[in-house]
Write an enzyme that holds these catalytic residues in place. Structure first.
Site, mmCIF file in Angstrom:
data_model
loop_
_atom_site.group_PDB
_atom_site.id
_atom_site.type_symbol
_atom_site.label_atom_id
_atom_site.label_comp_id
_atom_site.label_asym_id
_atom_site.label_seq_id
_atom_site.Cartn_x
_atom_site.Cartn_y
_atom_site.Cartn_z
ATOM 1 N N THR A 75 0.887 -1.314 -0.162
ATOM 2 C CA THR A 75 -0.009 -0.006 -0.059
ATOM 3 C C THR A 75 0.784 1.187 -0.083
ATOM 4 O OG1 THR A 75 -1.623 -1.223 1.025
ATOM 5 C CG2 THR A 75 -1.834 1.261 1.307
ATOM 6 N N ARG A 229 4.100 1.982 10.616
ATOM 7 C CA ARG A 229 5.427 1.720 10.075
ATOM 8 C C ARG A 229 6.283 2.037 11.379
ATOM 9 N NH1 ARG A 229 3.802 -0.347 6.071
ATOM 10 N NH2 ARG A 229 4.215 0.457 3.914
ATOM 11 N N ASP A 253 3.881 -4.679 15.190
ATOM 12 C CA ASP A 253 4.194 -5.798 14.152
ATOM 13 C C ASP A 253 4.918 -5.115 12.926
ATOM 14 O OD1 ASP A 253 3.269 -7.867 12.523
ATOM 15 O OD2 ASP A 253 2.124 -6.650 11.248
ATOM 16 N N GLU A 258 13.697 -4.051 9.200
ATOM 17 C CA GLU A 258 13.329 -5.054 8.994
ATOM 18 C C GLU A 258 13.686 -5.857 7.665
ATOM 19 O OE1 GLU A 258 8.507 -4.088 10.085
ATOM 20 O OE2 GLU A 258 9.119 -4.357 8.040
ATOM 21 N N HIS A 278 5.738 -8.571 11.211
ATOM 22 C CA HIS A 278 5.261 -7.754 10.057
ATOM 23 C C HIS A 278 4.186 -8.840 9.206
ATOM 24 C CE1 HIS A 278 5.635 -4.072 7.350
ATOM 25 N NE2 HIS A 278 4.526 -4.274 7.241
ATOM 26 N N TRP A 281 -0.428 -7.548 7.140
ATOM 27 C CA TRP A 281 -0.867 -7.500 5.756
ATOM 28 C C TRP A 281 -1.064 -8.907 5.057
ATOM 29 C CZ3 TRP A 281 1.942 -9.355 1.585
ATOM 30 C CH2 TRP A 281 3.195 -10.003 1.782
#
Length: 306
Positions: A75, A229, A253, A258, A278, A281
């Site tokens: 996104t 973020r 998360d 990362e 993470h 999503w």
């Protein structure tokens, strides 16, 4: 007519997913991941670059005169130098709102874990505490209901509003903060929050949004979750607040780096901090919707090339 060549620089990031919808529109070359020094070589001759988290900066893009389109398999587009793309005439498309249901679901999984502490309940059962109990139920550690409490959502776009809708079903009061909210509105919403949920994009204006001052506005009984973020929070300040008991708990998360390195070892020792890799999503359905959105973007952009 031959299909344009597209290079997916980090296809492994999508996990097991059907990429056939993309191959209907492009000659697709997939790399599991791409180190920075290999980006230029791999993108040579490609009209289209697809990236999830591989950064595409202006210096690189200026060496790729044939590049016409960048598709972000996400996104957000903060991994792409938008100004350079505008100057070079490179179109940028993202995957849109593919992940809303997935992120909302994981957000609430983390909020409920922070509030209900199910990990502790499971340990009690595994350790035999329930079997040794003189009564039928183990009520400690105690937990509170969400009904009547206040949820503050920072980043009240589609995902944030989805999180808010679930809060209302729990009987919570909701405060929504957007990029148009004033500094005073943000302060009031943070001071009122029993649960703080972060879903804002990372921009120069939002980096470090939760600094020492703003974290200090939260109640010591509040919990926060971040599925936006990692850079939205000044992490050392959050860690210190958790260690001091100035905040009841947090679930992250996302991190600024990362995958994380050795610094994760220290974070795993922080009390009342939950870390997940993470995953917000990444439901099976969301990842396939992402591919469908990219295929639609490819069809639209390539069709306009004439």
């Amino acid at each position: 007519m031959s299909k344009p060549r597209a290079v997916f620089l980090d296809a492994l990031s999508l996990g097991p997913v059907d990429l056939a919808p993309l191959e209907r529109h492009v000659e697709l070359v997939c790399w599991p991941s791409t180190q920075p020094e290999l980006r230029l070589e791999r993108l040579q001759g490609a009209a289209i670059a697809i990236t999830n988290k591989i950064r595409l900066d202006g210096e690189l893009l200026r060496q790729l005169p044939q590049l016409r389109l960048i598709c972000a398999a996400s996104t957000g587009t903060d991994q792409i130098d938008g100004q350079a793309c505008s100057e070079l005439g490179i179109a940028v498309r993202n995957a849109g709102r593919y992940s809303t249901a997935s992120v909302v679901q994981v957000t609430w999984a983390l909020i409920l874990e922070l509030v209900c502490d199910l990990q502790t309940r499971r340990r009690q059962v595994l350790q035999g505490d329930w079997q040794r109990s003189p009564v039928f139920s183990l009520v400690e550690p105690e937990f509170d209901e969400l009904a009547g409490r206040t949820l503050t959502v920072v980043g009240a776009g589609t995902i944030g509003r989805g999180v808010a809708a679930v809060a209302e079903a729990f009987g919570m009061e909701v405060r929504l903060i957007t990029s148009r909210s004033s500094a005073g509105e943000l302060e009031a919403a943070l001071r009122q929050a029993d649960v703080l949920s972060l879903h804002a994009p990372l921009t120069p204006a939002t980096r470090g949004l939760l600094n020492a001052e703003r974290l200090g506005w939260l109640k010591s009984s509040a919990v926060l979750v971040n599925l936006g973020r990692g850079g939205l929070i000044e992490l050392p300040v959050l860690v210190e607040a958790l260690r001091r008991g100035a905040l009841a708990g947090a679930a992250l998360d996302v991190l600024d780096k990362e995958p994380p390195g050795d610094e994760l070892d220290a974070l795993n020792e922080v009390p009342n901090l939950i870390l997940t890799p993470h995953i917000g999503w990444a439901s099976r359905q969301a990842r396939q919707r992402l591919v469908a959105a990219l295929a639609e973007a490819l069809e639209s952009e390539i069709g306009s090339w004439g």
